[in-house]
Design an enzyme around this catalytic site. Structure first.
Site, PDB file in Angstrom:
ATOM      1  N   ASP A  67       0.989  -1.510   0.357  1.00 18.25           N
ATOM      2  CA  ASP A  67       0.377  -0.116   0.052  1.00 18.25           C
ATOM      3  C   ASP A  67       0.478   1.050  -0.304  1.00 18.25           C
ATOM      4  O   ASP A  67       2.075   1.508   0.791  1.00 18.25           O
ATOM      5  CB  ASP A  67      -0.873   0.031   1.226  1.00 18.25           C
ATOM      6  CG  ASP A  67      -1.780   1.407   1.406  1.00 18.25           C
ATOM      7  OD1 ASP A  67      -2.180   1.745  -0.456  1.00 18.25           O
ATOM      8  OD2 ASP A  67      -2.448   1.298   2.175  1.00 18.25           O
ATOM      9  N   ASP A 125      -2.505   5.459  -6.505  1.00 16.84           N
ATOM     10  CA  ASP A 125      -2.423   4.498  -5.624  1.00 16.84           C
ATOM     11  C   ASP A 125      -2.736   3.410  -5.586  1.00 16.84           C
ATOM     12  O   ASP A 125      -4.052   2.807  -6.559  1.00 16.84           O
ATOM     13  CB  ASP A 125      -4.369   5.198  -4.432  1.00 16.84           C
ATOM     14  CG  ASP A 125      -4.834   4.019  -3.471  1.00 16.84           C
ATOM     15  OD1 ASP A 125      -3.597   3.866  -2.634  1.00 16.84           O
ATOM     16  OD2 ASP A 125      -5.659   5.130  -2.715  1.00 16.84           O
TER      17      ASP A 125
END
Length: 373
Positions: free
Chosen positions: A80, A245
């Site tokens: 992430d 992202d």
């Protein structure tokens, strides 16, 4: 090749926490990562996942195997780049290298909220990269994921704040990360790679182009950039700020931009999946979707704009439909977060996250124009 790639690349800054700088002597170092569809809770609602990164089900992830401690225990961690701190759950095994700092950590805005305690420990990302006294979080409670042991954070330093002491930041695991994802039609596929300390020239074609991180809030707190979007020759988003992202699946755009995209493609909203759907005739008429970043344009071909047809049933869809991977972010343009380029974008372009120089770079790959979907 990224200019910082050398036989001696410093990866981790010595910040306010007592952590020694980490050096890579055989740069770059690569770590294979696996994409998985987490269908343990039933079919996946992609839009729900992406519009709320703290959804109750982590639906699609890239997973890295990371060793922590001595003797080491291997943990499967979600990769992430929009998180606050690397952390593991209550399966954490304490060893001779585990040091409890006594600092409490509570993170509620991450993709997977957790609270717990800060430790420092030895973290090995691959045979060539071992970080001594890396701060990590050890969760006593966490919400919203199954089948993994925590999160590997490659987020920008601005995000890493200990709630108990807002003046203190926790270093993420590296300052230079090359990200390679590839399109796949499989439920689970080891088709990704993280490169620490530089880039992997075998994973991209042409020249890497750099763009500075945006200064527009709140995108500036993440891996944020400025870009405009055109559908064919029609501008649907003037230059605005948004983020890149790895934890988002879809490409999300501001609500007014989304309406323009829906109108241009002639698509209709599918109530079951929450995605836009088109017919095969409309697919044949799709135009390129262009992401204009600085002086460079990154083009998603029609095939790059659709969800893999072979995986339609995993999202509750029908094999009779074609679903688009562009959707609404849920807020209007001009609020500082006009788009999120999720991994359906990143699977088509090699990406380099550069904390030291406050920039992101992109390059085309062998999969930019792939027709696998």
């Amino acid at each position: 090749m990224f200019p910082a790639v050398s036989l001696l690349t410093t990866l981790l800054l010595a910040l306010s926490i007592a952590t020694s700088p980490v050096e890579i002597h055989d740069s770059p170092i690569t770590l294979s990562i696996t994409r998985r569809l987490n269908t343990s809770g039933g079919t996946i609602n992609l839009l729900q996942h992406d519009q709320s990164r703290a959804a109750t089900l982590k639906s699609v992830d890239y997973i890295a195997s990371v060793s922590i401690g001595n003797p080491a225990t291997t943990y499967n961690l979600i990769v992430d780049n929009g998180c606050l701190v690397t952390w593991v759950d209550d399966t954490y095994v304490k060893t001779s290298t585990s040091i409890d700092t006594g600092k409490a950590i509570s993170v509620y805005s991450s993709s997977v909220p957790f609270s717990g305690t800060e430790y420092t420990d030895t973290v090995s990302l691959s045979d060539g990269l071992t970080i001594i006294q890396q701060p990590i979080g050890v969760a006593s409670t966490s919400t919203g994921f199954t089948g993994v042991d925590g999160v590997l954070c490659i987020g920008p330093l601005d995000l890493t704040e200990i709630q108990a002491d807002p003046s203190m930041t926790i270093p993420t695991v590296t300052n230079f990360v090359g990200i390679s994802f590839e399109p796949t039609t499989l439920e689970s596929d080891t088709n990704g790679e993280l490169t620490f300390g530089g880039t992997d020239a075998t994973k991209y074609t042409g020249t890497i182009a750099y763009t500075p991180l945006t200064t527009t809030y709140p995108s500036s707190y993440y891996w944020g950039i400025n870009q405009s979007i055109t559908y064919g020759t029609t501008t649907i988003l003037s230059e605005m700020a948004g983020i890149v992202d790895t934890d988002n699946i879809l490409i999300l755009i501001a609500t007014n931009t989304f309406s323009l995209c829906q109108s241009a493609t002639g698509s209709v909203l599918d109530n079951t999946t929450g995605l836009l759907r088109i017919t095969s005739t409309q697919y044949s008429a799709l135009e390129n979707l262009n992401f204009n970043v600085g002086s460079n344009t990154y083009t998603l071909t029609p095939n790059g704009q659709i969800w893999p047809h072979a995986l339609n049933t995993y999202i509750g869809g029908s094999i009779s439909y074609i679903y688009l991977i562009v959707n609404s972010i849920g807020t209007p343009s001009g609020e500082g977060l006009d788009f999120i380029n999720g991994y359906t974008f990143l699977e088509r372009f090699y990406t380099m996250l550069d904390t030291t120089n406050s920039q992101i770079s992109f390059a085309t790959t062998a999969y930019t124009n792939a027709t696998t979907n």
